[in-house]
Scaffold this motif. Structure first.
Motif, PDB file in Angstrom:
ATOM      1  N   THR A   1      11.658 -12.049  -3.457  1.00 36.87           N
ATOM      2  CA  THR A   1      10.999 -10.190  -3.721  1.00 36.87           C
ATOM      3  C   THR A   1      10.789 -10.043  -2.315  1.00 36.87           C
ATOM      4  OG1 THR A   1      11.453 -10.358  -5.570  1.00 36.87           O
ATOM      5  CG2 THR A   1       9.825  -8.248  -4.750  1.00 36.87           C
ATOM      6  N   ALA A   2       9.734 -11.552  -1.274  1.00 36.70           N
ATOM      7  CA  ALA A   2       8.753 -11.395  -0.419  1.00 36.70           C
ATOM      8  C   ALA A   2      10.116 -11.116   0.327  1.00 36.70           C
ATOM      9  CB  ALA A   2       7.968 -12.494  -0.334  1.00 36.70           C
ATOM     10  N   LEU A   3      10.922 -12.126   1.286  1.00 37.34           N
ATOM     11  CA  LEU A   3      12.133 -12.182   1.807  1.00 37.34           C
ATOM     12  C   LEU A   3      13.014 -11.187   2.149  1.00 37.34           C
ATOM     13  CD1 LEU A   3      14.074 -13.734   3.316  1.00 37.34           C
ATOM     14  CD2 LEU A   3      15.722 -14.294   1.587  1.00 37.34           C
ATOM     15  N   LEU A   4      12.713 -10.437   1.125  1.00 41.83           N
ATOM     16  CA  LEU A   4      14.076  -8.451   1.050  1.00 41.83           C
ATOM     17  C   LEU A   4      12.744  -7.830   1.398  1.00 41.83           C
ATOM     18  CD1 LEU A   4      15.281  -7.788  -1.834  1.00 41.83           C
ATOM     19  CD2 LEU A   4      16.369  -8.423   0.393  1.00 41.83           C
ATOM     20  N   TYR A   5      11.343  -7.904   1.450  1.00 43.29           N
ATOM     21  CA  TYR A   5      10.285  -6.613   2.353  1.00 43.29           C
ATOM     22  C   TYR A   5       9.763  -7.564   3.360  1.00 43.29           C
ATOM     23  CZ  TYR A   5       8.571  -5.412  -2.621  1.00 43.29           C
ATOM     24  OH  TYR A   5       8.718  -4.765  -3.769  1.00 43.29           O
ATOM     25  N   GLY A   6      10.286  -9.074   3.415  1.00 38.37           N
ATOM     26  CA  GLY A   6      10.006  -9.361   5.249  1.00 38.37           C
ATOM     27  C   GLY A   6      10.510  -8.950   6.058  1.00 38.37           C
ATOM     28  N   ILE A   7      12.671  -9.100   6.491  1.00 35.28           N
ATOM     29  CA  ILE A   7      13.220  -8.277   5.897  1.00 35.28           C
ATOM     30  C   ILE A   7      13.437  -6.816   6.326  1.00 35.28           C
ATOM     31  CG2 ILE A   7      15.859  -7.838   6.083  1.00 35.28           C
ATOM     32  CD1 ILE A   7      16.455 -10.892   4.348  1.00 35.28           C
ATOM     33  N   ALA A   8      12.848  -6.328   5.796  1.00 38.66           N
ATOM     34  CA  ALA A   8      12.683  -5.115   5.734  1.00 38.66           C
ATOM     35  C   ALA A   8      11.615  -4.546   6.644  1.00 38.66           C
ATOM     36  CB  ALA A   8      12.223  -4.309   4.316  1.00 38.66           C
ATOM     37  N   GLY A   9      10.120  -4.549   6.381  1.00 40.51           N
ATOM     38  CA  GLY A   9       9.440  -5.136   7.796  1.00 40.51           C
ATOM     39  C   GLY A   9      10.535  -5.178   8.868  1.00 40.51           C
ATOM     40  N   GLU A  10      11.011  -6.568   9.257  1.00 42.30           N
ATOM     41  CA  GLU A  10      11.532  -6.616  10.741  1.00 42.30           C
ATOM     42  C   GLU A  10      12.803  -5.659  11.150  1.00 42.30           C
ATOM     43  OE1 GLU A  10      13.623 -10.807  10.749  1.00 42.30           O
ATOM     44  OE2 GLU A  10      11.952 -11.517   9.818  1.00 42.30           O
ATOM     45  N   MET A  11      13.267  -5.373   9.905  1.00 41.52           N
ATOM     46  CA  MET A  11      14.138  -3.411   9.961  1.00 41.52           C
ATOM     47  C   MET A  11      13.171  -2.598  10.972  1.00 41.52           C
ATOM     48  SD  MET A  11      16.764  -3.912   6.627  1.00 41.52           S
ATOM     49  CE  MET A  11      17.558  -3.328   7.346  1.00 41.52           C
ATOM     50  N   THR A  12      12.286  -2.110  10.188  1.00 43.35           N
ATOM     51  CA  THR A  12      12.187  -1.020  10.555  1.00 43.35           C
ATOM     52  C   THR A  12      10.408  -0.819  11.689  1.00 43.35           C
ATOM     53  OG1 THR A  12      10.090  -1.349   8.990  1.00 43.35           O
ATOM     54  CG2 THR A  12      11.503  -0.069   8.193  1.00 43.35           C
ATOM     55  N   SER A  13      10.650  -2.499  12.172  1.00 40.71           N
ATOM     56  CA  SER A  13       9.385  -2.434  12.711  1.00 40.71           C
ATOM     57  C   SER A  13      10.100  -2.398  14.328  1.00 40.71           C
ATOM     58  CB  SER A  13       8.745  -3.911  12.961  1.00 40.71           C
ATOM     59  OG  SER A  13       9.885  -4.690  13.448  1.00 40.71           O
ATOM     60  N   LYS A  14      11.334  -2.178  14.614  1.00 42.61           N
ATOM     61  CA  LYS A  14      12.357  -1.856  15.715  1.00 42.61           C
ATOM     62  C   LYS A  14      11.798  -0.551  15.945  1.00 42.61           C
ATOM     63  CE  LYS A  14      15.479  -6.148  15.035  1.00 42.61           C
ATOM     64  NZ  LYS A  14      16.970  -6.107  14.673  1.00 42.61           N
ATOM     65  N   THR A  15      11.589   0.521  14.845  1.00 41.93           N
ATOM     66  CA  THR A  15      11.450   1.587  15.715  1.00 41.93           C
ATOM     67  C   THR A  15      10.736   2.367  15.354  1.00 41.93           C
ATOM     68  OG1 THR A  15      13.031   2.065  13.582  1.00 41.93           O
ATOM     69  CG2 THR A  15      14.515   2.047  14.955  1.00 41.93           C
ATOM     70  N   SER A  16       9.681   1.565  14.476  1.00 47.98           N
ATOM     71  CA  SER A  16       8.656   2.136  13.710  1.00 47.98           C
ATOM     72  C   SER A  16       7.288   2.320  14.321  1.00 47.98           C
ATOM     73  CB  SER A  16       7.856   2.187  11.794  1.00 47.98           C
ATOM     74  OG  SER A  16       9.400   1.886  11.642  1.00 47.98           O
ATOM     75  N   LEU A  17       6.617   3.250  14.738  1.00 45.64           N
ATOM     76  CA  LEU A  17       5.385   3.647  14.794  1.00 45.64           C
ATOM     77  C   LEU A  17       4.091   2.741  14.218  1.00 45.64           C
ATOM     78  CD1 LEU A  17       5.509   7.224  16.811  1.00 45.64           C
ATOM     79  CD2 LEU A  17       5.991   4.713  18.240  1.00 45.64           C
ATOM     80  N   PRO A  18       3.200   1.879  14.612  1.00 43.97           N
ATOM     81  CA  PRO A  18       2.724   1.376  13.945  1.00 43.97           C
ATOM     82  C   PRO A  18       1.385   2.480  13.093  1.00 43.97           C
ATOM     83  CG  PRO A  18       2.340   0.008  16.334  1.00 43.97           C
ATOM     84  CD  PRO A  18       3.072   1.343  15.929  1.00 43.97           C
ATOM     85  N   CYS A  19       1.243   3.121  12.428  1.00 45.19           N
ATOM     86  CA  CYS A  19       0.039   3.932  11.803  1.00 45.19           C
ATOM     87  C   CYS A  19      -0.149   3.364  10.738  1.00 45.19           C
ATOM     88  CB  CYS A  19       1.018   5.015  12.336  1.00 45.19           C
ATOM     89  SG  CYS A  19      -0.786   5.908  10.994  1.00 45.19           S
ATOM     90  N   THR A  20      -1.826   2.986  10.706  1.00 40.54           N
ATOM     91  CA  THR A  20      -1.947   2.553   9.309  1.00 40.54           C
ATOM     92  C   THR A  20      -2.880   3.611   9.153  1.00 40.54           C
ATOM     93  OG1 THR A  20      -4.206   2.219  10.828  1.00 40.54           O
ATOM     94  CG2 THR A  20      -2.362   0.183  11.019  1.00 40.54           C
TER      95      THR A  20
END
Length: 377
Positions: free
Chosen positions: A279-298
């Motif tokens: 599951t952590a592997l999938l979340y890591g991939i999701a983070g990489e996929m979205t980080s390319k287009t997503s603005l890093p708002c916290t």
């Protein structure tokens, strides 16, 4: 087929979603009925007993076709779900007319499952307004046995979901949400799961592979998945992820051809939930996929306190990120359309007061301008 216990019923863990049925020559309104008949026959023979249609699917043709095809089987051999189309505000005062028509189109005397369709910012006030009588009418149909189980689907925010549950939660028996390993964080499905857990409401899943976008990944990501689970398909990973979430009862897949149906049915022959590491592997991939287009708002909200219009900038950034990643879609326009004019991205003055205090150095004014352009396309 894996089955999930729901009250006195055993539901197939895989349900056939009827929004993307096979069509003729690419025409969404021309459903290939022989192909559907073949798919339904295979589905029932292989243990699928849950079928999900709706008023607007295939330009109103899905209910008609599923009614025709399912009428060839004993009524007690399948469970049929339909929905009140409150996504269109013009329907709000037509609940009785539409419900009666749906029964006719589907050739049934009752629906096993019936939903308030697509609870969101645009229609929440209408759904909660007693003058339309939607809730009262559907509760009456449940008492009369014409609805066996009442629930709702939601594409709206967590706050909108809370409003709906605060009003009707005690009568909701199930909830259908968009859930997959990408949207667990991206669309805050994680928070919706927690909320539904508080109400003890089972979860039905829509968009398990995000309309097919999670069926094929970039080669470097697929290689990671193959190394972690040799022999498992990319689509299989999406379904195994959902098998790992205890609240999930039914996973709906809009299978548009026989090959997809056979492959997905095979996956659901076994229950093989992911490990924590997988599951952590999938979340890591999701983070990489979205980080390319997503603005890093916290969501620190410093920007909101400095905006002369008090725009909810973090929420707008969330919608922008989803819209950009998806390449369009209906979610952002739907949510933005429900806002007052002075709270939309187009209201931004471009004063950059928000940017002066943003810890992430996000060019918020540029985001607002780009968002307006994308929404106007």
């Amino acid at each position: 087929m894996i089955y999930k216990n729901f009250q006195d019923k055993k539901l197939s863990a895989l349900g056939l979603g009827c929004m993307r049925l096979p069509v003729i020559e690419g025409d969404f309104s021309r459903i290939d009925i022989p192909a559907v008949r073949e798919m339904v026959s295979f589905a029932i023979k292989n243990g699928i007993n849950y079928f999900d249609t709706a008023w607007g699917y295939h330009e109103g043709k899905s209910e008609l076709v599923m009614g025709e095809v399912l009428s060839e089987y004993p009524r007690e051999s399948f469970y049929l779900a339909d929905k009140f189309p409150g996504y269109d505000l013009e329907n709000m005062d037509k609940v009785e007319e539409i419900f009666e028509k749906q029964l006719q189109k589907c050739r049934v005397d009752y629906f096993d499952f019936y939903l308030f369709h697509n609870v969101c910012e645009l229609n929440i006030d209408g759904y909660l307004d007693p003058k339309f009588g939607i809730y009262d009418y559907l509760i009456e149909q449940k008492k009369n046995g014409r609805i066996r189980h009442l629930g709702f689907s939601v594409h709206g925010t967590l706050e909108t979901t809370k409003r709906f549950l605060e009003a009707y939660g005690s009568d909701m028996e199930f909830c259908q949400i968009q859930l997959n390993w990408l949207d667990f964080k991206m669309q805050n499905a994680e928070a919706k799961l927690r909320l539904l857990r508080e109400y003890n409401i089972p979860v039905w899943v829509m968009e398990p592979v995000r309309g097919g976008k999670l069926a094929t990944l970039a080669p470097q990501y697929e290689e990671k998945l193959r190394a972690a689970r040799p022999g498992e398909t990319t689509v299989g990973w999406a379904f195994r992820y959902l098998q790992s979430i205890p609240e999930v009862a039914v996973t709906l897949s809009g299978m548009s051809n026989f090959t997809q149906l056979k492959e997905n049915t095979k996956t659901f022959e076994t229950d093989e939930p992911l490990t924590e590491a997988e599951t952590a592997l999938l979340y890591g991939i999701a983070g990489e996929m979205t980080s390319k287009t997503s603005l890093p708002c916290t969501a620190c909200r410093y920007c909101v306190s400095h905006c002369p219009l008090s725009l909810d900038i973090p929420s707008l950034i969330d919608l922008y990120n989803e819209h950009v990643y998806t390449g369009g879609g209906f979610l952002a326009p739907m949510a933005i359309g429900a806002l007052d004019e002075d709270k939309k991205p187009s209201a931004c003055l471009g004063c950059r007061s928000c940017e002066a205090v943003c810890p992430q150095n996000i060019k918020i004014s540029e985001m607002m301008t780009d968002f307006v352009k994308r929404l106007n396309k």
